[in-house]
Design an enzyme around this catalytic site. Structure first.
Site, short mmCIF file in Angstrom:
data_model
loop_
_atom_site.label_atom_id
_atom_site.label_comp_id
_atom_site.label_asym_id
_atom_site.label_seq_id
_atom_site.Cartn_x
_atom_site.Cartn_y
_atom_site.Cartn_z
N CYS A 62 0.84 -1.20 0.00
CA CYS A 62 0.00 0.00 0.00
C CYS A 62 0.88 1.26 0.00
CB CYS A 62 -0.94 0.07 1.19
SG CYS A 62 -1.95 -1.38 1.38
N ARG A 108 3.64 -0.19 -5.19
CA ARG A 108 3.50 -0.84 -3.87
C ARG A 108 2.18 -1.59 -3.73
NH1 ARG A 108 6.78 1.69 0.31
NH2 ARG A 108 5.26 0.95 1.79
N TRP A 162 -2.83 -2.63 -1.67
CA TRP A 162 -2.54 -4.04 -1.93
C TRP A 162 -3.36 -4.80 -0.90
CZ3 TRP A 162 -0.29 -8.28 0.60
CH2 TRP A 162 0.06 -9.35 -0.24
N ASN A 215 -1.75 1.98 6.12
CA ASN A 215 -0.83 1.00 5.52
C ASN A 215 -0.38 0.09 6.66
OD1 ASN A 215 1.17 -0.34 4.15
ND2 ASN A 215 2.55 1.43 4.00
N GLY A 216 -0.54 -1.24 6.49
CA GLY A 216 -0.15 -2.17 7.55
C GLY A 216 -1.30 -3.09 7.88
N GLU A 266 16.59 -17.72 -8.50
CA GLU A 266 16.24 -16.34 -8.86
C GLU A 266 15.66 -16.27 -10.28
OE1 GLU A 266 15.67 -13.76 -7.42
OE2 GLU A 266 15.88 -12.16 -8.87
N LYS A 322 11.94 -14.89 -11.11
CA LYS A 322 11.68 -13.81 -12.07
C LYS A 322 10.62 -14.24 -13.07
CE LYS A 322 12.85 -11.20 -10.52
NZ LYS A 322 13.55 -11.04 -9.31
N GLU A 342 7.07 -14.69 -11.46
CA GLU A 342 6.47 -13.42 -11.02
C GLU A 342 5.78 -12.68 -12.17
OE1 GLU A 342 9.98 -11.49 -9.07
OE2 GLU A 342 8.51 -11.01 -7.54
N HIS A 393 16.52 -37.01 -7.56
CA HIS A 393 15.91 -37.43 -6.29
C HIS A 393 14.41 -37.13 -6.27
CE1 HIS A 393 19.80 -38.49 -4.71
NE2 HIS A 393 20.26 -37.31 -5.14
N LYS A 408 5.57 -4.05 -4.57
CA LYS A 408 7.02 -3.85 -4.51
C LYS A 408 7.56 -3.98 -3.10
CE LYS A 408 11.00 -2.86 -6.25
NZ LYS A 408 11.64 -3.97 -6.99
O1 M6R Z 1 12.55 -5.28 -0.40
P1 M6R Z 1 13.03 -6.68 -0.13
O2 M6R Z 1 14.29 -6.98 -0.84
O3 M6R Z 1 13.16 -6.97 1.34
O4 M6R Z 1 11.90 -7.60 -0.72
C1 M6R Z 1 11.93 -8.98 -0.58
C2 M6R Z 1 10.99 -9.63 -1.56
O5 M6R Z 1 9.68 -9.25 -1.31
C3 M6R Z 1 11.34 -9.28 -3.01
O6 M6R Z 1 12.66 -9.61 -3.31
C4 M6R Z 1 10.40 -10.00 -3.99
O7 M6R Z 1 10.65 -11.37 -3.96
C5 M6R Z 1 10.58 -9.40 -5.38
N1 M6R Z 1 9.30 -9.24 -5.99
C6 M6R Z 1 11.45 -10.22 -6.26
O8 M6R Z 1 11.44 -9.85 -7.59
#
Ligand code: M6R
Length: 604
Positions: free
Chosen positions: A2, A27, A75, A99-100, A480, A484, A487, A503, A599
């Site tokens: 948010c 966000r 969000w 927010n929270g 990673e 990517k 996501e 395995h 984000k």
């Molecule tokens: O801001 P942060 O690095 O602490 O965030 C951690 C994860 O939420 C963040 O890396 C998330 O996995 C991203 N969307 C990855 O692309």
């Protein structure tokens, strides 16, 4: 999660709020809303989905004269992304944005409902505005009522509340979620959950601490700490450069951020990579005294850089290193020992789980260090020491340049500790530094590479899943790469250690299983080659990324021969990022704001 903005002043308030929310939209973008009190009374607008919908809805409205205004981009945590659940939430005569998460909202809601209050939404936030109005009907004093309200809330919050009972004020409170106040010479006052919305508008800023609350009205802000004592506001100058936040002709921020990696890597290295050693001016060497092990805590992409870092810490600095996912660490009743250096990694510096893990380490008396991209963020402020990654504002929800710079900082830190502890020879250190200096060049994206990945991506838009496989530091890179892709493409993807496929996961192998094989020449090439051969024998479709031609590959992206594994790592990192980007674009997805994500994850 948010985003919040607020404004007190004479300027046109709708556009200030909408422009501010635009900066925060990454966000959360399930819904957005604004509320304004001006001389004609209270106005509010809400719309489901991206901010554009709210912009359309408000196109015939503009505010006039002095007033107060609050806005929110959401969000969803409690309740679906509907208009009723969108902020600001309304009582009889007041509005709140939050927010929270209010953990005890159900309890408060039950009590208020017993008193006859009707709730319109399914959110935790709505309880705040009703509790405030209930208190105000008893106290007949809006600020005392707000103070009482905040004292009843458990959980994490950044709150802005406006009310017709005191139409020239914004009441604010912060605990666990970020909130700042911006000031300028025109006596305007801004609020926001991060500084980008107010850059260029405010000249000075105050970042609220947990437990602080207060009120703002024309030219006056009163701030109180958690025990109710008034505090002096220590303002800091606000940066003025917003250039990094524009798209510069790229289709998406993520694309721009992939291309920027070479440059930000230079920034990350400046003053740190010296002729014959690594220096971190921001660190006091005593941080490493009596330290015999390292624990790293992070989430998502930052967790993947942490895993890479653990290989480097053990290999180069010879220091035992464990990595934990912050959300698991919090509740496992961890045994923390004082000779462990506790490192957190976070792009945003606001991730709730990572922040809480850090607080636990601080409470246990451990030395703490954070590797973070956002100065003055909650995690930086909470941490004993901090190294900034200097990646610049990262707007694409899928993290790219933040990961690259985090990994570089971890590599440099492993060399720094190795030298400090006398665990590396001069010769090895020089070889490492030579490789470090080559990284910015390796990260340059050529048209040839991008075109090749663009063409190839059309073959990877279906299938029943992707396995990214690698060994050693290429295992976290495989994790990673898979993150990517999933996501932003919404295709199922897993990262796996190549040697682990037999395995279990190899049972999935058939021609519709796409294997992205990270096959560096400088590290365990023959081992990974055998693992990929096993998959090929089961008819899996193989995309091999390697400097060495691999005859069983269905598709092949050739990388350069490099003598150092980290150079191969960074080159393959760019390839996996571009692959995810191109697949996502072909599928017509919103690359920068993928569904269900945000984000900055400021809820646990
Ligand atoms: O801001 P942060 O690095 O602490 O965030 C951690 C994860 O939420 C963040 O890396 C998330 O996995 C991203 N969307 C990855 O692309």
């Amino acid at each position: 999660m948010c985003g919040i903005v607020g404004y007190i002043g004479k300027k046109e308030k709708k556009s200030i709020l909408l422009d501010g929310l635009k900066e925060l939209e990454y966000r959360g973008y399930d819904s957005a809303g604004i509320a304004i009190i001006e001389k004609d009374g209270l106005k509010h607008f809400k719309a489901v989905g991206k901010l554009k919908n709210l912009r359309d809805k408000t196109k015939n409205y503009s505010s006039s004269g002095f007033g107060v205004a609050i806005g929110h981009t959401r969000w969803a945590t409690h309740g679906k992304p509907t208009e009723l659940n969108a902020h600001p939430h309304l009582g009889e005569y007041s509005f709140v944005v939050h927010n929270g998460i209010i953990e005890n909202y159900q309890e408060i809601k039950d009590e208020l409902e017993k008193m006859g209050v009707t709730f319109l939404s399914q959110t935790d936030t709505e309880t705040i505005v009703h509790l405030f109005e209930k208190n105000n009907s008893d106290f007949k004093n809006p600020f005392n009522s707000f103070k009482q309200t905040v004292s009843k809330l458990n959980g994490a919050y950044a709150i802005l509340l406006i009310t017709e009972a005191e139409p020239e004020s914004i009441f604010f409170a912060k605990s666990g979620s970020p909130l700042l106040i911006g000031f300028n010479e025109e006596d305007e006052i801004y609020f926001a959950s991060s500084d980008t919305p107010i850059i260029g508008k405010a000249t000075e800023v105050y970042y609220l601490e947990d437990g602080e609350y207060g009120y703002a009205k024309k030219g006056e802000v009163k701030l109180f700490d958690s025990s109710g004592i008034e505090k002096k506001i220590l303002k800091k100058p606000l940066p003025t450069d917003k250039k990094m936040a524009q798209k510069d002709g790229f289709r998406f921020f993520m694309e721009k951020e992939i291309y920027e990696q070479s440059q930000v890597m230079n920034d990350c290295m400046i003053g740190r990579v010296l002729d014959d050693r690594v220096e971190f001016e921001e660190l006091d060497k005593s941080l490493f005294e009596n330290i015999n092990s390292i624990k790293i805590c992070a989430c998502g992409t930052s967790y993947h850089s942490a895993l890479t870092g653990a290989y480097l810490f053990e290999r180069l600095a010879k220091i035992p290193t464990q990595v934990e996912i912050a959300s698991e660490f919090r509740y496992k009743e961890p045994l923390l020992q004082r000779d462990t250096l506790f490192i957190t990694i976070s792009q945003s510096g606001e991730t709730a789980d990572t922040l809480e893990a850090l607080k636990m380490a601080n409470r246990a008396g451990l030395k703490t260090l954070t590797i973070c991209n956002v100065d003055n963020s909650s995690i930086v402020r909470e941490s004993g020491s901090a190294i900034l990654t200097r990646a610049g504002i990262e707007k694409g929800v899928a993290s790219t340049k933040a990961f690259a710079t985090q990994t570089m900082v971890l590599w440099l830190l492993s060399l720094y500790i190795a030298e400090l502890k006398g665990n590396i020879s001069k010769d090895r250190l020089n070889r490492e530094l030579n490789a470090v200096r080559k990284v910015p060049k390796v990260l340059i994206v050529t048209d040839r590479l991008h075109d090749k990945i663009h063409r190839l991506s059309k073959r990877y838009l279906h299938g029943h899943g992707f396995f990214f496989i690698g060994r050693d530091i290429f295992f976290p890179l495989a994790l990673e790469g898979a993150l990517k892709l999933k996501e932003i493409s919404y295709l199922h993807a897993e990262g796996y250690p190549a040697g682990e496929m037999k395995h279990g996961p190899i049972a999935l192998a058939d021609s519709e299983l796409f294997t992205i094989a990270l096959m560096p020449k400088s590290l365990h090439y023959d081992k990974i080659k055998s693992n990929v051969e096993e998959l090929s024998a089961r008819d899996a479709t193989i995309l091999a990324i390697s400097p060495e031609e691999f005859e069983l590959a269905d598709d092949f992206i050739r990388t350069k021969y490099s003598s150092h594994a980290m150079l191969e790592f960074f080159e393959m990192m760019v390839i996996t990022q571009l692959l995810a980007l191109e697949v996502s674009i072909r599928l017509g997805n919103d690359v920068d704001m993928p569904r269900n994500l945000a984000k900055s994850v400021t809820v646990e």
